[in-house]
Design an enzyme around this catalytic site. Structure first.
Site, mmCIF file in Angstrom:
data_model
loop_
_atom_site.group_PDB
_atom_site.id
_atom_site.type_symbol
_atom_site.label_atom_id
_atom_site.label_comp_id
_atom_site.label_asym_id
_atom_site.label_seq_id
_atom_site.Cartn_x
_atom_site.Cartn_y
_atom_site.Cartn_z
ATOM 1 N N LYS A 115 0.831 -1.209 0.000
ATOM 2 C CA LYS A 115 0.000 0.000 0.000
ATOM 3 C C LYS A 115 0.868 1.263 0.000
ATOM 4 O O LYS A 115 0.539 2.244 -0.644
ATOM 5 C CB LYS A 115 -0.864 -0.092 1.268
ATOM 6 N N SER A 170 8.091 10.393 10.816
ATOM 7 C CA SER A 170 6.972 9.962 9.978
ATOM 8 C C SER A 170 7.367 9.936 8.512
ATOM 9 O O SER A 170 7.792 10.947 7.948
ATOM 10 C CB SER A 170 5.795 10.925 10.183
ATOM 11 N N ASP A 218 2.690 -0.030 12.251
ATOM 12 C CA ASP A 218 1.421 -0.616 11.793
ATOM 13 C C ASP A 218 1.207 -2.026 12.341
ATOM 14 O O ASP A 218 0.093 -2.551 12.291
ATOM 15 C CB ASP A 218 1.367 -0.645 10.256
ATOM 16 N N ARG A 237 2.666 5.756 -3.515
ATOM 17 C CA ARG A 237 3.721 6.652 -4.010
ATOM 18 C C ARG A 237 3.755 6.618 -5.541
ATOM 19 O O ARG A 237 3.897 7.649 -6.192
ATOM 20 C CB ARG A 237 5.081 6.231 -3.415
HETATM 21 C C1 S3P Z 1 3.068 5.159 5.855
HETATM 22 C C2 S3P Z 1 3.713 5.607 6.963
HETATM 23 C C3 S3P Z 1 3.253 5.348 8.333
HETATM 24 C C4 S3P Z 1 2.247 4.216 8.394
HETATM 25 C C5 S3P Z 1 1.223 4.291 7.305
HETATM 26 C C6 S3P Z 1 1.873 4.308 5.936
HETATM 27 C C7 S3P Z 1 3.612 5.510 4.525
HETATM 28 O O1 S3P Z 1 2.678 6.523 8.836
HETATM 29 O O2 S3P Z 1 1.593 4.167 9.641
HETATM 30 O O3 S3P Z 1 0.336 3.176 7.372
HETATM 31 O O4 S3P Z 1 3.221 4.898 3.524
HETATM 32 O O5 S3P Z 1 4.455 6.409 4.469
HETATM 33 P P1 S3P Z 1 3.607 7.680 9.492
HETATM 34 O O6 S3P Z 1 4.815 7.773 8.664
HETATM 35 O O7 S3P Z 1 2.854 8.949 9.482
HETATM 36 O O8 S3P Z 1 3.868 7.176 10.891
#
Ligand code: S3P
Length: 393
Positions: free
Chosen positions: A8, A128, A276, A13
């Site tokens: 996902k 993040s 996650d 992206r």
């Molecule tokens: C993600 C980053 C994470 C994750 C999300 C997907 C991503 O969030 O929890 O399910 O694809 O960059 P954060 O980077 O905000 O913690």
């Protein structure tokens, strides 16, 4: 072979960057992001883009759209409309964007016409990948330069994808430097299967003592700390057929278990790498010996639901004899094997990971769960119930 959805994070992206990939097995989040990104690319003025439940989609597309400086509005469902967006609008506005939020905090996100400064330096305050990627995509679409200082590593799919597409990106220690003036090469991306979806089946294999191999799973090291956690808890994990395609590693994963699972303490820098999977770790902890503690994970409160609070209230209903402590940034679990087999009613908060985690707990005990809804599983793992029915009858 067990059918698993495409990653996902990587697929979204690709969607925002308009890179081609095989769209044949994707969840609702990726579909929503694809649709919104295609609408954005249509060059119409003043669009409203609906990202549904996808936090990644809205944050990535906000960055990309703000870089273009084209007027548009990004909206989402009830859960997404309660998730914090200052974390992206603050750095983007400091860079020169014109973004406003509902109540100065939440979606809808209104992007006005603007032009970003040619050079921007930003030190991430929250570890993040969504914030990091939002800013990298803004640099690319605005054709400007950004330097991001990342003190706690988070998933690096955007950096890898940009490298794969010949972007001018440099990673030096904790610095990521992207010169967005260089156009990327549009390539077909072979997206691996989603590690975070496979995690439920890895847990199912361990708890039901089955050895069903999971094939072609993304094993990017910024995503797989869950495997180390399982090993530390006493499971045996093996990776086979390792390869790197489209600059992302993948492998077949087998998980088995011949000892007692042990409780574990997790905190600090490890957290973003398994954020996650924490709901699932909490479920595994219910079947382990000894205490499990999670700290430094306040971000769990800002996901599709407040995962700390919802996990604990559901665990207490699932097993009233369990010992639980709630912290602002985590929790402590003292398991009790004393389950009764009465069916139980649980609240999902519309959160796919809460449903899938408790489905695994149900598998391990034979206890029947009535969820207040089940559709949200579709956001990341279409066909999850069928997989469970077929492989773990
Ligand atoms: C993600 C980053 C994470 C994750 C999300 C997907 C991503 O969030 O929890 O399910 O694809 O960059 P954060 O980077 O905000 O913690």
């Amino acid at each position: 072979m067990i059918k698993l959805p495409k990653d996902k994070s990587i697929a979204q992206r690709c969607a925002v960057l308009n890179l081609e990939f095989d769209e044949s097995f994707i969840g609702e989040d990726v579909k929503n992001t694809l649709h919104a990104a295609n609408q954005f690319a249509s060059n119409k003025e003043d669009l409203t883009l609906d990202l549904g439940n996808s936090g990644t989609g809205i944050r990535l597309l906000t960055g990309y759209a703000a870089g273009f400086g084209k007027k548009c509005t990004l909206i989402g469902d009830k859960s997404l409309s309660k998730r914090p967006m200052r974390r992206i609008s603050d750095p983007l506005n400091n860079w020169g964007a014109k973004i406003s939020l509902r109540d100065d905090k939440y979606p809808p996100i209104e992007i006005g016409k603007s032009k970003l400064q040619s050079n921007f330096v930003y030190e991430l305050e929250i570890p993040s990948a969504q914030i990091k990627s939002c800013l990298l995509l803004a640099a690319l679409s605005s054709k400007t330069r950004i330097e991001i200082i990342e003190n706690i590593p988070s998933r690096d799919h955007t950096e890898r994808l940009l490298k794969e597409c010949d972007a001018e990106i440099l990673i030096e220690g904790n610095k990521i430097i992207l010169d967005g003036t260089k156009e990327i090469t549009k390539k077909f991306i072979d997206v691996p299967k989603d590690f975070s979806s496979a995690a439920y089946l890895i847990a199912a294999n361990i708890l039901t003592e089955k050895v069903i191999p999971l094939v072609g799973i993304g094993v990017n090291e910024t995503r797989t700390a869950f495997l180390n956690v399982l090993e530390e808890m006493g499971a045996n994990i093996e990776l086979h057929n390792y390869s790197v395609i489209s600059n992302e590693p993948r492998a077949d994963i087998t998980a088995s278990f011949d000892k007692k699972l042990k409780g574990i303490s997790i905190s600090g820098q490890k957290i973003p790498n398994l954020i996650d999977e924490i709901p699932l770790i909490a479920i595994m902890a219910m079947f382990a010996e000894g205490k499990t503690t999670i700290k430094d994970a306040k971000e769990l409160r800002y996901k599709e639901s407040d995962r700390i609070s919802l996990l604990l209230s559901n665990m207490k209903k699932f097993n009233p004899n369990i010992g639980l402590k709630e912290f602002d940034d985590g929790f402590e679990i003292i398991p009790s094997k004393n389950f009764n087999n009465d069916s139980v009613d649980l609240k999902t908060g519309g959160d796919h990971r809460i449903i899938m985690s408790f489905m695994i707990a149900a598998l391990a005990t034979g206890k029947k769960i009535n969820f207040d809804e089940t559709e949200s599983v579709e956001t990341s793992f279409p066909g999850f119930y069928q997989v469970i029915e077929a492989w773990y009858p």
